[in-house]
Design an enzyme around this catalytic site. Structure first.
Site, PDB file in Angstrom:
ATOM      1  N   LEU A   9      61.846  23.122  44.171  1.00 25.40           N
ATOM      2  CA  LEU A   9      60.445  22.683  44.142  1.00 25.40           C
ATOM      3  C   LEU A   9      60.383  21.191  44.482  1.00 25.40           C
ATOM      4  CD1 LEU A   9      59.258  24.475  40.872  1.00 25.40           C
ATOM      5  CD2 LEU A   9      59.439  25.378  43.203  1.00 25.40           C
ATOM      6  N   ALA A  11      57.230  19.810  46.242  1.00 22.16           N
ATOM      7  CA  ALA A  11      55.950  19.589  46.927  1.00 22.16           C
ATOM      8  C   ALA A  11      55.201  18.394  46.366  1.00 22.16           C
ATOM      9  CB  ALA A  11      55.087  20.841  46.835  1.00 22.16           C
ATOM     10  N   ARG A  16      53.367   8.279  41.040  1.00 23.03           N
ATOM     11  CA  ARG A  16      53.729   7.073  40.291  1.00 23.03           C
ATOM     12  C   ARG A  16      54.795   6.217  40.984  1.00 23.03           C
ATOM     13  NH1 ARG A  16      55.171   8.247  34.445  1.00 23.03           N
ATOM     14  NH2 ARG A  16      55.199  10.477  34.848  1.00 23.03           N
ATOM     15  N   GLN A  76      53.681  24.163  50.774  1.00 20.64           N
ATOM     16  CA  GLN A  76      52.735  24.575  49.722  1.00 20.64           C
ATOM     17  C   GLN A  76      51.517  23.665  49.819  1.00 20.64           C
ATOM     18  OE1 GLN A  76      53.623  23.427  45.757  1.00 20.64           O
ATOM     19  NE2 GLN A  76      52.321  24.974  44.821  1.00 20.64           N
ATOM     20  N   THR A  82      53.688  24.867  39.486  1.00 23.17           N
ATOM     21  CA  THR A  82      55.080  25.292  39.738  1.00 23.17           C
ATOM     22  C   THR A  82      55.174  26.803  39.990  1.00 23.17           C
ATOM     23  OG1 THR A  82      55.357  25.267  37.323  1.00 23.17           O
ATOM     24  CG2 THR A  82      56.239  23.400  38.538  1.00 23.17           C
ATOM     25  N   GLU A 155      53.864  23.836  27.108  1.00 23.59           N
ATOM     26  CA  GLU A 155      53.821  22.566  27.839  1.00 23.59           C
ATOM     27  C   GLU A 155      53.366  21.452  26.906  1.00 23.59           C
ATOM     28  OE1 GLU A 155      54.986  21.895  30.921  1.00 23.59           O
ATOM     29  OE2 GLU A 155      55.741  23.930  30.661  1.00 23.59           O
ATOM     30  N   ASN A 378      96.524 -12.778  70.994  1.00 24.38           N
ATOM     31  CA  ASN A 378      95.919 -13.841  70.195  1.00 24.38           C
ATOM     32  C   ASN A 378      94.623 -14.314  70.858  1.00 24.38           C
ATOM     33  OD1 ASN A 378      96.615 -16.013  67.941  1.00 24.38           O
ATOM     34  ND2 ASN A 378      95.623 -17.033  69.669  1.00 24.38           N
ATOM     35  N   SER A 406      91.492 -21.455  73.087  1.00 19.99           N
ATOM     36  CA  SER A 406      90.246 -21.667  72.341  1.00 19.99           C
ATOM     37  C   SER A 406      89.054 -21.900  73.254  1.00 19.99           C
ATOM     38  CB  SER A 406      90.399 -22.880  71.422  1.00 19.99           C
ATOM     39  OG  SER A 406      91.336 -22.570  70.420  1.00 19.99           O
TER      40      SER A 406
HETATM   41  C1  UD1 Z   1      57.821  21.090  34.445  1.00 18.02           C
HETATM   42  C2  UD1 Z   1      57.772  22.254  33.464  1.00 18.02           C
HETATM   43  C3  UD1 Z   1      58.193  21.742  32.066  1.00 18.02           C
HETATM   44  C4  UD1 Z   1      59.569  21.152  32.148  1.00 18.02           C
HETATM   45  C5  UD1 Z   1      59.628  20.070  33.208  1.00 18.02           C
HETATM   46  C6  UD1 Z   1      61.035  19.607  33.399  1.00 18.02           C
HETATM   47  C7  UD1 Z   1      55.933  23.586  34.332  1.00 18.02           C
HETATM   48  C8  UD1 Z   1      54.530  24.008  34.153  1.00 18.02           C
HETATM   49  N1  UD1 Z   1      56.419  22.751  33.413  1.00 18.02           N
HETATM   50  O1  UD1 Z   1      56.867  20.150  34.021  1.00 18.02           O
HETATM   51  O2  UD1 Z   1      58.195  22.827  31.136  1.00 18.02           O
HETATM   52  O3  UD1 Z   1      59.933  20.638  30.883  1.00 18.02           O
HETATM   53  O4  UD1 Z   1      59.140  20.588  34.490  1.00 18.02           O
HETATM   54  O5  UD1 Z   1      61.082  18.643  34.402  1.00 18.02           O
HETATM   55  O6  UD1 Z   1      56.610  24.042  35.251  1.00 18.02           O
HETATM   56  N2  UD1 Z   1      55.905  21.100  42.127  1.00 18.02           N
HETATM   57  C9  UD1 Z   1      55.621  21.737  43.295  1.00 18.02           C
HETATM   58  N3  UD1 Z   1      54.378  22.266  43.494  1.00 18.02           N
HETATM   59  C10 UD1 Z   1      53.410  22.176  42.547  1.00 18.02           C
HETATM   60  C11 UD1 Z   1      53.709  21.524  41.337  1.00 18.02           C
HETATM   61  C12 UD1 Z   1      54.973  21.000  41.154  1.00 18.02           C
HETATM   62  O7  UD1 Z   1      56.474  21.835  44.183  1.00 18.02           O
HETATM   63  O8  UD1 Z   1      52.316  22.674  42.796  1.00 18.02           O
HETATM   64  C13 UD1 Z   1      57.245  20.532  41.935  1.00 18.02           C
HETATM   65  C14 UD1 Z   1      57.218  19.046  41.705  1.00 18.02           C
HETATM   66  O9  UD1 Z   1      57.338  18.353  42.919  1.00 18.02           O
HETATM   67  C15 UD1 Z   1      58.450  18.857  40.830  1.00 18.02           C
HETATM   68  C16 UD1 Z   1      58.563  20.160  40.083  1.00 18.02           C
HETATM   69  O10 UD1 Z   1      57.805  21.105  40.782  1.00 18.02           O
HETATM   70  O11 UD1 Z   1      59.620  18.680  41.597  1.00 18.02           O
HETATM   71  C17 UD1 Z   1      58.079  20.060  38.638  1.00 18.02           C
HETATM   72  O12 UD1 Z   1      56.701  19.781  38.660  1.00 18.02           O
HETATM   73  P1  UD1 Z   1      56.007  18.771  37.670  1.00 18.02           P
HETATM   74  O13 UD1 Z   1      54.577  18.740  37.940  1.00 18.02           O
HETATM   75  O14 UD1 Z   1      56.757  17.501  37.674  1.00 18.02           O
HETATM   76  O15 UD1 Z   1      56.240  19.539  36.305  1.00 18.02           O
HETATM   77  P2  UD1 Z   1      56.358  18.904  34.878  1.00 18.02           P
HETATM   78  O16 UD1 Z   1      55.019  18.530  34.406  1.00 18.02           O
HETATM   79  O17 UD1 Z   1      57.407  17.871  34.881  1.00 18.02           O
END
Ligand code: UD1
Ligand code: CA
Length: 465
Positions: A9, A11, A16, A76, A82, A155, A378, A406
């Site tokens: 994942l 996307a 930040r 995506q 996720t 969560e 040299n 030189s």
């Molecule tokens: C997620 C988990 C949380 C876990 C944490 C660990 C969920 C709902 N929660 O939270 O339980 O403790 O990871 O790091 O999954 N991403 C996509 N597409 C999206 C949303 C996210 O590709 O639509 C990717 C993000 O780029 C990232 C990863 O998924 O690499 C995790 O997404 P993020 O939104 O950071 O989830 P957390 O809130 O950290």
């Protein structure tokens, strides 16, 4: 054999980080975050062709990194969580029995964890997820258990004060049987503060349908560290580098003041090599045994033989330095130059795209570009190869055992044959035959008593006024 697909994942924009670059392409330990995740996957024996990266922001740049490796990407758009991200990869992994899901911004995930998940997902288990109990609390999903079974993930945003007391956190690494994954994902809703499809909601759905979900404890709690901002990026970067230096020291490398030394993850260094404070070893650099890399040398993507001494402020970029050579202080070598064994290059010597033979010496203030220099030649102080005519680059060929005096200027294309001498201060534009002396400068004339007469004249004029 069960076929395992990998979904990474990636996307999310990583708001930040405040960057134009997608989050997963930011570097830690000298390589992109995503490359670390791919390395963990490869280390556990899973193939790039079985891997799909879910991209969103910066999809083209992510593709440029992973497509050459054989990894596929899927866009995506929009990003609805996720769970939705995994759904987007569904068609690409039709026919796979199991799906490993990792996060592109969690680069500390290890091959051991991937292998652990693979071993834990036996028949009769729907899913396995990695968990940890780090000392510092984090805003991660909390693991709900009944005995060894995981029955849900809450969560952070939805966690009650009671839930917040749970120490066991969801790392974000999962392995599912695909049949169970799709069954559960089709039932996941968006009833949460973000209105997203949460992958984590699949766990409670599977558990309440009587399916077994197990936890796999991370072998190293630090694997749970993800990157959301530049402070975390710096922390993870440091962690990779500390780990790397420790590994080098364990294999016989001396690191003086290791906290000041910067070594990228893929660098190798032979035993009994000494790294002094402030050294940087970057990219794919390989350093031999018994070398000494003195302070503030910066070496990237280069191969250094055994017993090489790099004195302070040596800068090497994509070059080869053969055994026993000594470079620096303040030597710069670049663009696939090869420095022969036992060669000596000194201060303010720049070498570009040149091949220097064994025992070549260029001790001071020299530029060798597009040159071939034979063994034991040299090159005197201040020698310049004029390799560029304003349009094209040309080659300077200097044979074995040549002595270039030189401040000589060698105007390429030009050849100095074996054993020849070039007088100091020469401008060489034609071939110097073997064993000849080339004088390419105007002859000196001395005007006797000229200086004394001038002094006397000035003195006389001063008296008059
Ligand atoms: C997620 C988990 C949380 C876990 C944490 C660990 C969920 C709902 N929660 O939270 O339980 O403790 O990871 O790091 O999954 N991403 C996509 N597409 C999206 C949303 C996210 O590709 O639509 C990717 C993000 O780029 C990232 C990863 O998924 O690499 C995790 O997404 P993020 O939104 O950071 O989830 P957390 O809130 O950290
Ligand atoms: Ca000069």
């Amino acid at each position: 054999m069960a076929k395992t697909a990998v979904i990474i994942l990636a996307a999310g924009r990583g708001t930040r980080l405040k960057s134009e670059l997608p989050k997963v392409l930011h570097q830690a330990g000298g390589k992109p975050l995503l490359a670390h995740v791919l390395a963990a996957v490869a280390g556990a024996g899973l193939a790039p062709q079985d891997t799909v990266v879910v991209t969103g922001f910066g999809t083209q740049q992510v593709g440029e990194l992973v497509h050459p490796l054989g990894v596929r990407t899927v866009l995506q758009e929009p990003q609805k969580g996720t769970g939705h991200a995994v759904q987007v990869a569904r068609d690409l992994i039709a026919g796979y029995d199991r799906a490993l899901i990792l996060c592109g911004d969690m680069p500390l995930v290890s091959s051991a964890t991937v292998s652990g998940l693979l071993h834990t997902l036996q028949e009769g288990v729907a899913a396995v997820l990695a968990t940890a109990e780090p000392d510092i609390p984090r805003a991660y999903g909390r693991i709900l258990r009944r005995g060894e079974q995981v029955i849900g993930i809450v969560e952070d945003k939805q966690a009650s004060p009671e839930h917040k007391k749970i120490k066991e956190l969801n790392a974000g690494f999962y392995l599912f049987h695909t049949a169970d994954l799709w069954w559960a994902l089709d039932r996941v809703g968006t009833d949460n503060p973000h209105g997203e499809y949460y992958l984590t909601d699949t766990v409670a759905l599977l558990a309440s349908a009587g399916k077994r979900v197990l936890a796999f404890r991370l072998p190293d709690e630090q694997e749970i560290l993800g990157i959301n901002d530049r402070v975390e990026l710096a922390q993870v970067d440091l962690l990779f580098r500390r780990r790397k230096l420790r590994e080098l020291m364990e294999t016989g490398v001396t690191a003086i003041a290791p906290e000041t030394i910067l070594v990228d993850c893929d660098v190798t260094v032979g035993a009994d090599t000494i790294l002094e404070p402030g050294v940087q070893l970057l990219g794919t650099t390989r350093i031999g045994r018994n070398c000494r890399v003195r302070s503030y040398s910066v070496i990237s993507d280069s191969v250094i033989g055994d017993g090489v001494l790099l004195k302070p402020f040596t800068v090497l970029e994509a070059v080869e330095v053969r055994e026993g050579a000594e470079l620096g202080p303040f030597t710069r070598v670049r663009e696939h130059a090869v420095i022969g064994a036992e060669a000596r290059l000194g201060n303010f010597v720049e070498v570009k795209k040149s091949k220097l033979g064994k025992g070549v010496k260029a001790s001071h203030l020299t530029y060798l570009g597009d040159a071939e220099v034979g063994d034991q030649t040299n090159i005197g102080a201040g020698t310049i190869t004029c390799n560029y005519d304003g349009v094209r680059k040309h080659t300077t060929r200097i044979g074995d055992g040549v002595f270039v005096g030189s401040n000589s200027t060698l105007v390429a294309p030009v050849t100095v044959e074996n054993g020849a001498y070039v007088a100091a201060g020469s401008v060489i534009t034609e071939t110097v035959p073997a064993d000849a002396l080339a004088l390419g400068r105007s002859r000196q004339t001395n005007k006797e008593h000229w200086a004394r007469r001038r002094r006397e004249k000035h003195r006389a004029e001063a008296k008059k006024s």
